[in-house]
Write a protein that holds these residues in place. Sequence first.
Motif, PDB file in Angstrom:
ATOM      1  N   ASN A  17      32.749  56.798 -30.419  1.00  0.00           N
ATOM      2  CA  ASN A  17      33.663  57.537 -29.556  1.00  0.00           C
ATOM      3  C   ASN A  17      34.537  56.559 -28.772  1.00  0.00           C
ATOM      4  OD1 ASN A  17      34.902  59.237 -27.617  1.00  0.00           O
ATOM      5  ND2 ASN A  17      33.111  60.565 -27.553  1.00  0.00           N
ATOM      6  N   GLY A  24      28.404  63.884 -24.213  1.00  0.00           N
ATOM      7  CA  GLY A  24      28.499  64.470 -25.547  1.00  0.00           C
ATOM      8  C   GLY A  24      28.325  63.411 -26.622  1.00  0.00           C
ATOM      9  N   ILE A  25      28.927  63.645 -27.761  1.00  0.00           N
ATOM     10  CA  ILE A  25      28.729  62.749 -28.904  1.00  0.00           C
ATOM     11  C   ILE A  25      29.350  61.393 -28.624  1.00  0.00           C
ATOM     12  CG2 ILE A  25      29.199  62.372 -31.342  1.00  0.00           C
ATOM     13  CD1 ILE A  25      29.212  65.414 -31.699  1.00  0.00           C
ATOM     14  N   ARG A  26      28.546  60.344 -28.780  1.00  0.00           N
ATOM     15  CA  ARG A  26      29.062  58.990 -28.589  1.00  0.00           C
ATOM     16  C   ARG A  26      29.036  58.177 -29.875  1.00  0.00           C
ATOM     17  NH1 ARG A  26      24.952  55.468 -25.046  1.00  0.00           N
ATOM     18  NH2 ARG A  26      24.881  53.983 -26.714  1.00  0.00           N
ATOM     19  N   ILE A  41      23.692  61.974 -35.349  1.00  0.00           N
ATOM     20  CA  ILE A  41      24.515  62.080 -34.154  1.00  0.00           C
ATOM     21  C   ILE A  41      23.735  61.607 -32.940  1.00  0.00           C
ATOM     22  CG2 ILE A  41      25.718  63.711 -32.645  1.00  0.00           C
ATOM     23  CD1 ILE A  41      26.119  65.390 -35.238  1.00  0.00           C
ATOM     24  N   THR A  42      24.357  60.736 -32.158  1.00  0.00           N
ATOM     25  CA  THR A  42      23.778  60.279 -30.906  1.00  0.00           C
ATOM     26  C   THR A  42      24.663  60.796 -29.779  1.00  0.00           C
ATOM     27  OG1 THR A  42      22.965  58.276 -31.975  1.00  0.00           O
ATOM     28  CG2 THR A  42      23.045  58.270 -29.570  1.00  0.00           C
ATOM     29  N   GLU A  43      24.034  61.495 -28.842  1.00  0.00           N
ATOM     30  CA  GLU A  43      24.760  62.041 -27.696  1.00  0.00           C
ATOM     31  C   GLU A  43      24.308  61.358 -26.422  1.00  0.00           C
ATOM     32  OE1 GLU A  43      25.796  66.489 -27.916  1.00  0.00           O
ATOM     33  OE2 GLU A  43      23.653  66.308 -28.331  1.00  0.00           O
ATOM     34  N   ARG A  44      25.188  61.390 -25.433  1.00  0.00           N
ATOM     35  CA  ARG A  44      24.824  60.892 -24.113  1.00  0.00           C
ATOM     36  C   ARG A  44      24.959  62.026 -23.119  1.00  0.00           C
ATOM     37  NH1 ARG A  44      27.655  55.999 -21.080  1.00  0.00           N
ATOM     38  NH2 ARG A  44      27.252  55.126 -23.100  1.00  0.00           N
ATOM     39  N   LEU A  87      22.100  70.785 -31.704  1.00  0.00           N
ATOM     40  CA  LEU A  87      22.335  69.533 -30.974  1.00  0.00           C
ATOM     41  C   LEU A  87      21.619  69.707 -29.636  1.00  0.00           C
ATOM     42  CD1 LEU A  87      26.122  68.589 -31.384  1.00  0.00           C
ATOM     43  CD2 LEU A  87      24.138  67.515 -32.434  1.00  0.00           C
TER      44      LEU A  87
END
Length: 135
Positions: A17, A24-26, A41-44, A87
């Motif tokens: 990102n 959200g998605i990073r 998917i990795t989110e913060r 998610l």
Amino acid sequence: MTARAVDPAPLAGSWINFDTTALGIRLVDAGIEGGRLMLRITERGAAETSQKALADAPVTGAVLPAVPLADDIDATEAVAFLAEGPLGSRQAILCGYLNRGLLTIDVHTVHSGEARRPKVMYRAHFYRSEGAEPG
């Protein structure tokens, strides 16, 4: 008429990102497993996380299968994808597309079981950087 296979290879790789402070998605790791496009998917953070707490925000992950999409009926290379699944505590629909070498993802989320939480849509832009980690 036989449907043509769409090659997901143009979407494969690590996508980071541009907005390193965004919730959200990073990070999206798009890979091909058994001929299928899979998104790791990795989110913060979460919707309730404040900007001040961003540095300490939890990081969550999900793996979603995606359908690669071409931009023409005769095209065989993917330029976009559609994915749907969980998610974190939300159900999400992801619509991603390549634009001048960048990946844009429209994220639509619904909090199942919680009528008070709003449905959310946001758009995020990603660049490809093999082996790089977001800051």
